[in-house]
Design an enzyme around this catalytic site. Sequence first.
Site, short mmCIF file in Angstrom:
data_model
loop_
_atom_site.label_atom_id
_atom_site.label_comp_id
_atom_site.label_asym_id
_atom_site.label_seq_id
_atom_site.Cartn_x
_atom_site.Cartn_y
_atom_site.Cartn_z
N GLU A 1 -14.66 11.46 10.11
CA GLU A 1 -14.12 10.56 9.07
C GLU A 1 -13.56 9.32 9.75
O GLU A 1 -12.70 9.40 10.63
CB GLU A 1 -13.04 11.22 8.22
CG GLU A 1 -12.70 10.27 7.05
CD GLU A 1 -11.51 10.67 6.18
OE1 GLU A 1 -10.95 11.76 6.35
OE2 GLU A 1 -11.14 9.83 5.33
N GLU B 1 -8.64 6.77 13.35
CA GLU B 1 -7.75 5.87 12.60
C GLU B 1 -6.91 5.08 13.61
O GLU B 1 -6.51 5.63 14.63
CB GLU B 1 -6.85 6.71 11.67
CG GLU B 1 -5.77 5.96 10.93
CD GLU B 1 -6.30 4.78 10.11
OE1 GLU B 1 -7.08 4.99 9.17
OE2 GLU B 1 -5.93 3.63 10.43
N ASP C 1 -10.16 2.13 17.64
CA ASP C 1 -11.22 1.51 16.83
C ASP C 1 -12.45 2.42 16.83
O ASP C 1 -13.00 2.76 17.89
CB ASP C 1 -11.56 0.15 17.46
CG ASP C 1 -12.56 -0.64 16.62
OD1 ASP C 1 -13.30 -0.04 15.83
OD2 ASP C 1 -12.59 -1.87 16.79
N ASP D 1 -11.24 -0.98 4.29
CA ASP D 1 -10.62 -2.24 3.85
C ASP D 1 -11.69 -3.17 3.29
O ASP D 1 -12.67 -3.47 3.98
CB ASP D 1 -9.92 -2.92 5.03
CG ASP D 1 -8.86 -2.01 5.63
OD1 ASP D 1 -7.80 -1.86 5.03
OD2 ASP D 1 -9.12 -1.43 6.71
N LYS E 1 -11.71 -11.76 0.69
CA LYS E 1 -11.99 -13.20 0.82
C LYS E 1 -13.28 -13.44 1.59
O LYS E 1 -13.52 -12.77 2.61
CB LYS E 1 -10.83 -13.89 1.55
CG LYS E 1 -9.57 -13.92 0.74
CD LYS E 1 -8.47 -14.65 1.45
CE LYS E 1 -7.21 -14.55 0.61
NZ LYS E 1 -5.99 -14.68 1.38
N THR F 1 -8.01 10.33 -2.27
CA THR F 1 -7.29 9.74 -1.12
C THR F 1 -6.17 8.83 -1.64
O THR F 1 -6.15 8.44 -2.81
CB THR F 1 -8.23 8.90 -0.23
OG1 THR F 1 -8.44 7.63 -0.85
CG2 THR F 1 -9.56 9.57 0.02
N HIS F 2 -5.32 8.46 -0.71
CA HIS F 2 -4.19 7.59 -1.04
C HIS F 2 -4.66 6.26 -1.63
O HIS F 2 -4.17 5.80 -2.67
CB HIS F 2 -3.40 7.36 0.26
CG HIS F 2 -2.24 6.46 0.12
ND1 HIS F 2 -1.14 6.77 -0.64
CD2 HIS F 2 -1.99 5.23 0.65
CE1 HIS F 2 -0.27 5.79 -0.58
NE2 HIS F 2 -0.76 4.83 0.20
N PHE F 3 -5.66 5.64 -0.97
CA PHE F 3 -6.13 4.34 -1.44
C PHE F 3 -6.95 4.45 -2.72
O PHE F 3 -7.00 3.51 -3.51
CB PHE F 3 -6.89 3.59 -0.34
CG PHE F 3 -5.96 2.82 0.55
CD1 PHE F 3 -5.27 3.45 1.58
CD2 PHE F 3 -5.73 1.47 0.34
CE1 PHE F 3 -4.38 2.76 2.38
CE2 PHE F 3 -4.83 0.76 1.14
CZ PHE F 3 -4.15 1.41 2.16
N GLU F 4 -7.56 5.57 -2.93
CA GLU F 4 -8.27 5.78 -4.20
C GLU F 4 -7.26 5.77 -5.35
O GLU F 4 -7.47 5.13 -6.38
CB GLU F 4 -9.01 7.13 -4.16
CG GLU F 4 -9.64 7.48 -5.49
CD GLU F 4 -10.43 8.79 -5.42
OE1 GLU F 4 -10.25 9.54 -4.47
OE2 GLU F 4 -11.22 9.02 -6.34
C1 LIG Z 1 -7.85 0.96 2.99
S1 LIG Z 1 -7.44 2.13 4.19
C2 LIG Z 1 -8.10 3.67 3.55
C3 LIG Z 1 -7.46 4.87 4.18
C4 LIG Z 1 -7.95 6.22 3.61
N1 LIG Z 1 -9.34 6.43 3.91
C5 LIG Z 1 -7.69 6.31 2.13
O1 LIG Z 1 -8.66 6.25 1.36
O2 LIG Z 1 -6.53 6.47 1.75
C6 LIG Z 1 -8.60 1.78 5.48
C7 LIG Z 1 -8.18 2.41 6.79
O3 LIG Z 1 -9.19 2.21 7.76
C8 LIG Z 1 -8.57 1.97 9.01
N2 LIG Z 1 -9.56 1.25 9.83
C9 LIG Z 1 -10.14 0.06 9.56
N3 LIG Z 1 -11.02 -0.27 10.50
C10 LIG Z 1 -11.01 0.75 11.40
C11 LIG Z 1 -11.70 0.99 12.61
N4 LIG Z 1 -12.59 0.11 13.08
N5 LIG Z 1 -11.43 2.12 13.30
C12 LIG Z 1 -10.52 3.01 12.84
N6 LIG Z 1 -9.83 2.85 11.68
C13 LIG Z 1 -10.07 1.73 10.98
C14 LIG Z 1 -7.34 1.16 8.67
O4 LIG Z 1 -6.35 1.26 9.67
C15 LIG Z 1 -6.90 1.80 7.36
O5 LIG Z 1 -5.99 2.85 7.57
#
Ligand SMILES: C[S@@+](CC[C@H](N)C(=O)[O-])C[C@H]1O[C@@H](n2cnc3c(N)ncnc32)[C@H](O)[C@@H]1O
Length: 237
Positions: free
Chosen positions: A68, A93, A120, A143, A147, A214-217
């Site tokens: 994930e 993450e 990353d 994310d 923009k 999920t939290h963001f959902e």
């Molecule tokens: C909008 S949040 C969604 C988190 C979770 N999946 C949820 O639905 O609640 C996007 C997450 O992806 C992580 N993220 C973005 N680009 C990433 C990358 N290249 N490697 C690891 N994590 C990344 C960010 O730190 C953030 O926590």
Amino acid sequence: MSGESIDGPTPGRDEKRLRRIRSFVRRPGRLTPAQKAALEELGPRYALPDDCRNLADAFERKVPLVVEIGCGNGQALIAMAEREPEKNFVGIEVHEPGVGRLLQGLAEKGLDNVRVVMADAVDVLARHATPGSIDEVRIYFPDPWPKKRHHKRRLIQPEFVGQLALYIRPGGLLHLATDWQPYCEWMLEVIDAEEGFVRLDHPLTERPEWRPRTHFETRGARKGHAIADLLYRRAGR
Ligand SMILES: C[S@@+](CC[C@H](N)C(=O)[O-])C[C@H]1O[C@@H](n2cnc3c(N)ncnc32)[C@H](O)[C@@H]1O
């Protein structure tokens, strides 16, 4: 098996030059004392071993491997690992407080089919994945970078999707979800163009029951956003 550090690979100079654009911003989030303690005390238990060339080698048990990417605070990852005990999971993450909460949750549930890397995902896969070694990749609510000038920061890019096609075994799955319709359209355009993936009759407009909320959902749904799930199969046998 205990790992050395939950921090993933530090990019070398060449990698930094090649990949200046990141899909995240490291915000110095405030760690609660409990999250800090979880990172220090539980981090090593869930980390990859130092010399791990292949994510699957982080586990003694050789069973299907699910990765994930951007697992946030781990709400979905913990639920999936509990619900699918016959699989191994790796969560990737970059957000420290989220990883702290994830580690707390894993320890509370006593789950041992999960490893966590705080780095990353692009670097982690480049260092720790070999062709055809992953059964499934799940990317929930990445994310959206709404923009136009930030679209280049979106995680889903042709090059990255090409890498996913390399690491996922033929017949394996790529599952994504988003609450941002323009990002859904972007994902469809980018992934449909990758011949390594075959779209499975989607986007779904209802959350499949196998994907935990999920939290963001929850945040997106509260704003009235429609949720789309996209499912692709890795072509070939
Ligand atoms: C909008 S949040 C969604 C988190 C979770 N999946 C949820 O639905 O609640 C996007 C997450 O992806 C992580 N993220 C973005 N680009 C990433 C990358 N290249 N490697 C690891 N994590 C990344 C960010 O730190 C953030 O926590």
